[in-house]
Design an enzyme around this catalytic site. Structure first.
Site, PDB file in Angstrom:
ATOM      1  N   ASP A  74      16.828  42.597  52.197  1.00 43.84           N
ATOM      2  CA  ASP A  74      15.942  41.488  51.866  1.00 43.84           C
ATOM      3  C   ASP A  74      14.518  42.030  51.820  1.00 43.84           C
ATOM      4  O   ASP A  74      14.237  43.098  52.365  1.00 43.84           O
ATOM      5  CB  ASP A  74      16.079  40.417  52.956  1.00 43.84           C
ATOM      6  CG  ASP A  74      15.532  39.070  52.509  1.00 43.84           C
ATOM      7  OD1 ASP A  74      15.307  38.903  51.301  1.00 43.84           O
ATOM      8  OD2 ASP A  74      15.322  38.205  53.367  1.00 43.84           O
ATOM      9  N   ASP A  82      18.029  37.109  56.557  1.00 43.86           N
ATOM     10  CA  ASP A  82      17.527  36.272  57.649  1.00 43.86           C
ATOM     11  C   ASP A  82      17.881  34.804  57.493  1.00 43.86           C
ATOM     12  O   ASP A  82      17.916  34.082  58.468  1.00 43.86           O
ATOM     13  CB  ASP A  82      16.007  36.423  57.777  1.00 43.86           C
ATOM     14  CG  ASP A  82      15.278  36.107  56.477  1.00 43.86           C
ATOM     15  OD1 ASP A  82      15.966  35.818  55.467  1.00 43.86           O
ATOM     16  OD2 ASP A  82      14.033  36.143  56.461  1.00 43.86           O
ATOM     17  N   ASP A 140      21.761  33.964  53.122  1.00 43.81           N
ATOM     18  CA  ASP A 140      22.199  35.362  53.199  1.00 43.81           C
ATOM     19  C   ASP A 140      23.552  35.495  53.898  1.00 43.81           C
ATOM     20  O   ASP A 140      24.136  36.586  53.906  1.00 43.81           O
ATOM     21  CB  ASP A 140      21.170  36.208  53.960  1.00 43.81           C
ATOM     22  CG  ASP A 140      19.842  36.307  53.224  1.00 43.81           C
ATOM     23  OD1 ASP A 140      19.884  36.513  52.002  1.00 43.81           O
ATOM     24  OD2 ASP A 140      18.791  36.168  53.867  1.00 43.81           O
TER      25      ASP A 140
END
Length: 905
Positions: free
Chosen positions: A199, A519, A523
């Site tokens: 990410d 996070d 996800d």
């Protein structure tokens, strides 16, 4: 349109619900996480009970049917999971070594017994005397003890201990490196990682918008200027322009933890500007206290049309002042004046604006910065028409232009460089726009100029990998993912699709091992699908943490690199232990076997072998499995799934040291008594006291293992085996403790350990031969491994072809156990078939049951047999009736249920 994470600030409207349940984005996420698996199982079960034919096909009282039902329940509750790479390799290797040890043990016992029988009753023609039977039995017991000892030494029962110690030690140490390991095998799997899908926000960047560049007074500051270099008048305008012309709900709060960064509350862009004020050593709170919110005369709030915000205040001297801020291309177009180096107002013409765009705005934008212009206007000639916004928001004076970004964490570029050196490809998957994502990826080092890489948006990515029906095609995906480095504007499904596609891909020499960081709840699917999922401990949601294998307690990418290092260290620690243990195995088994064949006794007694086994299993696993990792682990490529545990270099070390040790042992066995001028211990009577001869052999053997343990610290052909040895206090303690224990056993062990006291010169000779292991190790290192083509590698991983259907019902696939269980399964199936046949015969021997069956058969003729597969028929040959009766399984009695559809004779 209401976007996630936004707030309605003003106005009214109506909401149209376009999707609920599994059709909504949240529903899609939880579907990918497997939340609806239980519901699907219920639906399938319901369908089976409602469909008449399907209901009757199910065996009612059959034991096999009950067993299958239990298997289905277990499969529904527990997901099928293949063992980790290391576990699979170790299990196979342990089974192979165990089989070899069992064969050697059996041969040893057989040879000892045959040698004894032939020597006594054939060659010497001694009669079997009944009074000598207890002595013969004692000899046979002794032979069996020697055989069992060989087996105990050969079987690597210390392997599970070494793996457990290494993993537990690593997990404990990883906590200090901000890695909270939730699943133990994730630590080892991370060492084999070949790809990381990361990410952006919070992992690669700091997740706090920050002013990093500024253009003030004809000067472009690439780093934030000191307040001393700014003209006081300009500094005052910047501070007031930001403090007053921002929502008063936006503010900078003290950090939650001591030593942490201040918290940003409210609009991130405004917080970045307020942080700029703080960096200029000014206090925006003082300005807001002086000009509270109720004193603001007029506020033009930010919206998508204005792309700016303006606030009007009354000046103490009379008149009004309006502060404005917004997108630089919007505000600069409305500026006709600008402040110069001295803080004086000078004209700002169109050509000046074009020059600023070319030299300031575009370079900032190319670096992924969001440019904000701060301006003001004074109204000294009475009160203007505030409602005429187009007339108000003109003739502005530009104060400054600032560049805002979510800055890359300072340690990330170096960490990504380490990943590249380690053979790990890092990919950025973000919801940000592609220009910002590409700029951040360049700063991180994920993409470098001149590389052949792809940066795609989610829409383009889906267009390239899906067919006309909207289905993902693996062949198309295989053309994209090897070059893909940045995936921008991606949805949760895109991230999951990418991760699944990389894992399922067969492109390349080996299957990719993928790690994913995330996070948010979105996800979750990708984190669960990945081989190793990293969730953020600070910014991560509960869903992300639950789907992950490791939690990063500091939300930092560097911690992922440390996890890779620890994972590889686990792998290397096990290899070091194997190198040491297999050397002992080879020597101990050959010595026991050869000694038994030649001297009719093992040079190493049972208790001595057990002490050696304790050294090489328990103590060695403790010493070698707790080696701390080094940076050199990141200078080689991942081992991969098919890379053998025992490399050709390790095999060279094992056999090389075995040759040295066997040469020494056999020399001492057959010529030791002459060398040391002592009595021979060969062919001693059954209950004779311990000899110095065999005590020297035992002592020398143990000391050689002790010094070879130091050699085993290196498995890649390194010469300096002492490098970093004092960093591992456990290793030093184990080696020293073992040496002291050996002295006590030899000097004070006596008959229980078959030892007698040695002289000082004999001890020095034993020690000298043991130290020779270190010198011999240097000789082995000089031999190039490439020239030893005849050496075979061992401990390969399991290939896909070897994963048979027998494992489908197991919650965890153990390929070694499958071989052992296959015989049991066939045995129970055979018993089950016999029981079924007996039930059939009993059924047809009773007339009532037979009539019932015929009646049901007649009824079954009216059924639509096209729903019953041909394999569902059970052919029965009743004992009481010669003709063969064919009964459809769908209408058979409970005792005739045969789920497999096989013919029962």
């Amino acid at each position: 349109m209401l976007l996630s994470g936004t707030h309605v600030m003003e106005g009214s409207g109506r909401m149209v619900v376009t999707a609920v349940g599994i059709n909504s984005q949240t529903g899609i996420i939880f579907t990918l996480l497997g939340a609806n698996e239980g519901e699907e199982e219920e639906k399938k079960k319901k369908a089976k009970t409602q469909d008449g034919v399907a209901l009757e096909i199910q065996p009612l009282n059959s034991q096999e049917g009950i067993d299958n039902e239990e298997k289905e329940k277990k499969a529904a509750k527990l997901p099928k999971k293949e063992k980790s790479v290391l576990q699979g390799k170790l299990t196979r290797l342990a089974v192979q070594i165990g089989k070899a040890g069992l064969i050697m043990s059996a041969i040893t016992v057989l040879i000892l017994i045959l040698y004894f029988v032939i020597d006594n009753f054939v060659i010497h023609r001694r009669p079997w005397l009944s009074e000598c039977t207890p002595i013969y039995i004692q000899y046979f017991v002794k032979f069996f003890i020697i055989g069992i000892t060989v087996l105990v030494v050969a079987v690597p029962e210390g392997l599970p201990l070494a793996v457990t110690i290494s993993l537990a030690y690593s997990v404990k140490k990883m906590m200090k490196d901000n890695n909270l390991v939730r699943h133990l095998d994730a630590c080892e799997t991370m060492g084999n990682a070949t790809a990381i899908c990361s990410d952006k926000t919070g992992t690669l960047t700091m997740n706090r918008m920050t002013v990093v560049q500024a253009y003030i007074g004809d000067t472009h500051y690439h780093q934030l200027p000191s307040p001393d270099v700014l003209v006081p008048k300009v500094l005052d305008l910047i501070v007031n322009g930001i403090s007053i012309n921002s929502a008063y709900t936006s503010k900078i709060m003290p950090p939650e933890k001591e030593g942490g960064l201040p918290r940003q509350v409210g609009n991130k862009t405004e917080c970045a500007l307020l942080g700029f004020v703080t960096d200029l050593k000014q206090d925006y709170h003082a300005v807001r206290n002086e000009v509270p919110e109720e004193k603001l005369y007029k506020v033009y709030t930010f919206n998508s049309v204005r792309k700016s915000m303006s606030t009007v205040i009354e000046k103490p001297s009379g008149g009004y002042r309006m502060y404005s801020k917004g997108a630089s291309e919007i505000i600069l177009r409305k500026c006709n004046r600008i402040l110069d180096k001295r803080g004086e107002v000078v004209p700002f013409k169109n050509k000046d604006r074009d020059e600023m765009v070319r030299t300031v705005i575009e370079p900032m934008a190319s670096e992924g910065l969001r440019t904000i212009c701060i301006a003001y206007r004074d109204f000294n000639d009475g009160e203007p028409p505030w409602d005429n916004e187009s007339e108000i928001l003109t003739e502005l004076t530009c104060i400054a232009v600032v560049g805002i970004e979510d800055p890359v964490r300072p340690e990330v570029p170096e960490a990504i460089a380490k990943c590249k050196r380690a053979g790990i490809t890092v990919r950025m998957v973000t919801g940000d726009n592609i220009n910002t994502a590409r700029a951040i990826a360049t700063k991180c080092g994920i993409v470098t100029p001149g590389d052949d890489f792809l940066c795609l948006e989610g829409k383009e990515f889906n267009r390239l990998i899906r067919n006309e029906k909207g289905e993902v095609e693996q062949e198309k995906l295989d053309k994209i993912w090897p070059k893909l480095r940045v995936l921008a504007r991606s949805s949760p499904t895109d991230k999951h699709t990418l991760v699944k596609g990389i894992i399922d891909s067969t492109v390349g020499e080996q299957r990719q091992v993928v790690a994913v960081t995330g996070d948010g709840t979105n996800d979750g699917p990708a984190l669960k699908k990945a081989d190793v999922g990293f969730a953020m401990g600070i910014a991560g949601t509960d869903v992300a943490k639950e789907a992950s294998d490791i939690i990063l307690t500091d939300d930092n990418f560097t911690s992922i690199v440390k996890a890779v290092m620890w994972g590889r260290n686990v792998y290397d620690s096990i290899s070091k232990f194997l190198q040491f243990q297999l050397t002992v195995n080879v020597v101990a088994v050959i010595v026991a076997f050869t000694g038994a064949c030649i001297t009719q006794d093992s040079p190493l007694k049972a208790v001595q072998m057990l002490w050696v086994n304790l050294i090489m299993d328990t103590f060695a696993s403790l010493a070698l499995a707790t080696e701390p990792p080094t940076e050199s682990l990141l200078k080689r490529r991942p081992y991969g799934r098919n890379k053998p545990l025992i490399s050709r270099t390790m095999m060279k070390n094992i056999l090389g040291h075995a040759v040295y040790q066997l040469t020494v042992i056999f020399f001492l066995v057959f010529a030791g008594e002459k060398f040391f001028d002592i009595d021979s211990g060969r062919k001693a009577p059954l209950h004779s006291p311990p000899s110095q001869h065999y005590t020297i052999i035992f002592n020398t053997f143990v000391l050689m293992q002790l010094f070879n343990e130091i050699n085993s610290r290196k498995i890649h052909g390194e010469r300096n085996v002492f490098a970093g040895i004092f960093r591992n206090l456990i290793f030093c303690s184990v080696v020293l403790g073992t040496f002291i224990s050996q002295i006590i056993i030899v000097e004070f062990g006596g008959k229980p350990f078959s030892c007698t006291k040695l002289t000082l010169s004999q001890w020095f000779w034993c020690l000298f031969i043991g130290i020779g292991e270190l010198l011999w190790g240097q000789v082995i290192s000089t031999i190039p491994t490439q020239s030893l083509k005849f050496l075979k590698e061992a401990g390969h991983g399991t290939t896909k072809e070897e994963i048979t259907k027998d494992a489908e019902g197991l919650d965890e696939i153990d390929h070694a156990e499958m071989e052992l269980r296959r015989g049991q399964i066939l045995w129970f199936r055979g018993l089950n078939r016999i029981q079924t046949q007996i039930d059939v015969i009993n059924t047809f021997q009773t007339g009532a049951s037979f009539k019932g069956v015929l009646k049901r058969q007649t009824m079954g003729q009216h059924l639509d047999v096209k729903h019953v597969p041909s394999s569902s028929y059970v052919t029965v040959a009743p004992v009481t009736s010669p003709p063969t009766t064919s009964v459809p399984a769908a209408v058979s009695s409970p005792t005739l249920g045969n789920q497999s559809g096989e013919s029962v004779p």
